[in-house]
Design a protein around this motif. Structure first.
Motif, PDB file in Angstrom:
ATOM      1  N   PRO A 283       8.828   2.032  -4.699  1.00 14.11           N
ATOM      2  CA  PRO A 283       7.808   1.385  -3.877  1.00 14.11           C
ATOM      3  C   PRO A 283       7.477  -0.055  -4.277  1.00 14.11           C
TER       4      PRO A 283
ATOM      5  N   LEU B 198       9.043  -2.738  -4.261  1.00  8.05           N
ATOM      6  CA  LEU B 198      10.054  -3.673  -4.759  1.00  8.05           C
ATOM      7  C   LEU B 198      10.727  -4.425  -3.612  1.00  8.05           C
TER       8      LEU B 198
ATOM      9  N   ARG C 281       5.455 -10.697  -4.129  1.00  8.84           N
ATOM     10  CA  ARG C 281       4.476  -9.882  -4.833  1.00  8.84           C
ATOM     11  C   ARG C 281       4.356 -10.325  -6.299  1.00  8.84           C
TER      12      ARG C 281
ATOM     13  N   TYR D 194       6.734 -10.604 -11.649  1.00 11.03           N
ATOM     14  CA  TYR D 194       8.056 -10.081 -11.265  1.00 11.03           C
ATOM     15  C   TYR D 194       9.086 -11.165 -10.947  1.00 11.03           C
TER      16      TYR D 194
ATOM     17  N   ASN E 147      14.772   1.569 -10.958  1.00  9.59           N
ATOM     18  CA  ASN E 147      13.444   1.003 -11.170  1.00  9.59           C
ATOM     19  C   ASN E 147      12.530   1.717 -10.180  1.00  9.59           C
TER      20      ASN E 147
ATOM     21  N   GLY F  49       9.433   1.702  -9.708  1.00 12.01           N
ATOM     22  CA  GLY F  49       8.132   1.105  -9.392  1.00 12.01           C
ATOM     23  C   GLY F  49       7.032   1.976  -9.981  1.00 12.01           C
ATOM     24  N   ALA F  50       5.917   2.092  -9.269  1.00 16.79           N
ATOM     25  CA  ALA F  50       4.780   2.860  -9.805  1.00 16.79           C
ATOM     26  C   ALA F  50       5.097   4.349  -9.950  1.00 16.79           C
TER      27      ALA F  50
ATOM     28  N   THR G 231       7.352   5.535 -11.523  1.00 21.29           N
ATOM     29  CA  THR G 231       7.714   5.685 -12.939  1.00 21.29           C
ATOM     30  C   THR G 231       6.667   6.503 -13.679  1.00 21.29           C
ATOM     31  N   HIS G 232       5.410   6.265 -13.310  1.00 21.79           N
ATOM     32  CA  HIS G 232       4.311   6.757 -14.127  1.00 21.79           C
ATOM     33  C   HIS G 232       3.812   8.144 -13.725  1.00 21.79           C
TER      34      HIS G 232
ATOM     35  N   HIS H  96      12.922  -1.883 -15.804  1.00 16.32           N
ATOM     36  CA  HIS H  96      11.715  -2.518 -15.265  1.00 16.32           C
ATOM     37  C   HIS H  96      11.795  -4.019 -15.472  1.00 16.32           C
ATOM     38  N   LEU H  97      11.308  -4.745 -14.507  1.00 12.14           N
ATOM     39  CA  LEU H  97      11.313  -6.206 -14.585  1.00 12.14           C
ATOM     40  C   LEU H  97      10.292  -6.675 -15.611  1.00 12.14           C
ATOM     41  N   SER H  98       9.093  -6.108 -15.510  1.00 12.66           N
ATOM     42  CA  SER H  98       8.050  -6.424 -16.492  1.00 12.66           C
ATOM     43  C   SER H  98       8.175  -5.445 -17.661  1.00 12.66           C
TER      44      SER H  98
ATOM     45  N   PRO I  47       6.138  -2.654 -18.977  1.00 11.25           N
ATOM     46  CA  PRO I  47       4.938  -1.868 -18.671  1.00 11.25           C
ATOM     47  C   PRO I  47       4.103  -1.566 -19.916  1.00 11.25           C
TER      48      PRO I  47
ATOM     49  N   ARG J 229       1.163  -3.781 -20.441  1.00  9.63           N
ATOM     50  CA  ARG J 229       0.231  -3.893 -19.309  1.00  9.63           C
ATOM     51  C   ARG J 229      -0.840  -2.798 -19.366  1.00  9.63           C
TER      52      ARG J 229
ATOM     53  N   ARG K 112       0.254   2.368 -17.200  1.00  7.94           N
ATOM     54  CA  ARG K 112       1.689   2.063 -17.071  1.00  7.94           C
ATOM     55  C   ARG K 112       2.471   2.416 -18.338  1.00  7.94           C
TER      56      ARG K 112
END
Ligand code: DQA
Length: 145
Positions: free
Chosen positions: A10, A12, A18, A23, A74, A76-77, A79-80, A100-102, A104, A107, A111
């Motif tokens: 989601p 991406l 965004r 990102y 990846n 997205g959210a 993941t968690h 992941h790009l960032s 987590p 953060r 995350r």
């Protein structure tokens, strides 16, 4: 079966627009192009699928069995908390790289948990668009072993 599946979850599809400070400014197409460029260097074909829907990602992971030698995901959210993604990946019979790009872990606390990490061969986080190169290199090393 010299093929890798790059899966994105989601939001991406919004890459470039965004939160570019997190990102990066490259669009999703530029991300896919970069992944294809590296895959090509290693002699892999790369298929790409992005969805904002958990079930569509599960369907795609199920279809990847015996079709792709590896998945770079990846989520997205998801993941968690996306346990259905976790379960689908358990049933996949190839290499799994979580990406992941960032980072987590730097953060918000929510995350810091990944339900995908325990079923992945490894995770590449925090390197932005360069993560595709690192992921494909890692995947290749596992396949060559
Ligand atoms: C992300 C990290 C997730 O926490 C977030 O929900 C995303 C992107 C990343 O690539 O850094 O959508 O997976």
């Amino acid at each position: 079966m010299n093929s890798i599946l790059l899966l994105m979850g989601p939001n991406l599809n919004m890459l470039g627009e965004r939160e570019p400070e997190i990102y990066g400014s490259e669009t999703i197409q530029e991300h896919v192009n970069e992944a294809k460029r590296v895959a090509d260097e290693f002699g892999y074909e790369l298929a790409h699928f992005q969805s904002n829907n958990e079930g569509d990602l599960v369907d795609r992971i199920q279809k990847a069995r015996s079709k792709h030698m590896g998945i770079i995901i990846n989520p997205g959210a998801l993941t968690h908390y996306g346990w259905s993604i976790h379960d689908a990946l358990v049933a996949f019979n190839g290499v799994i790289i979580e990406m992941h790009l960032s980072n987590p872990n730097q953060r918000e606390p929510w995350r810091h948990t990944s339900v995908v990490a325990p079923v992945a061969d490894g995770s590449i986080v925090g390197f932005g668009i360069h993560g595709y190169e690192l992921s494909i290199r890692a995947l290749h090393q596992i396949i060559e072993k």
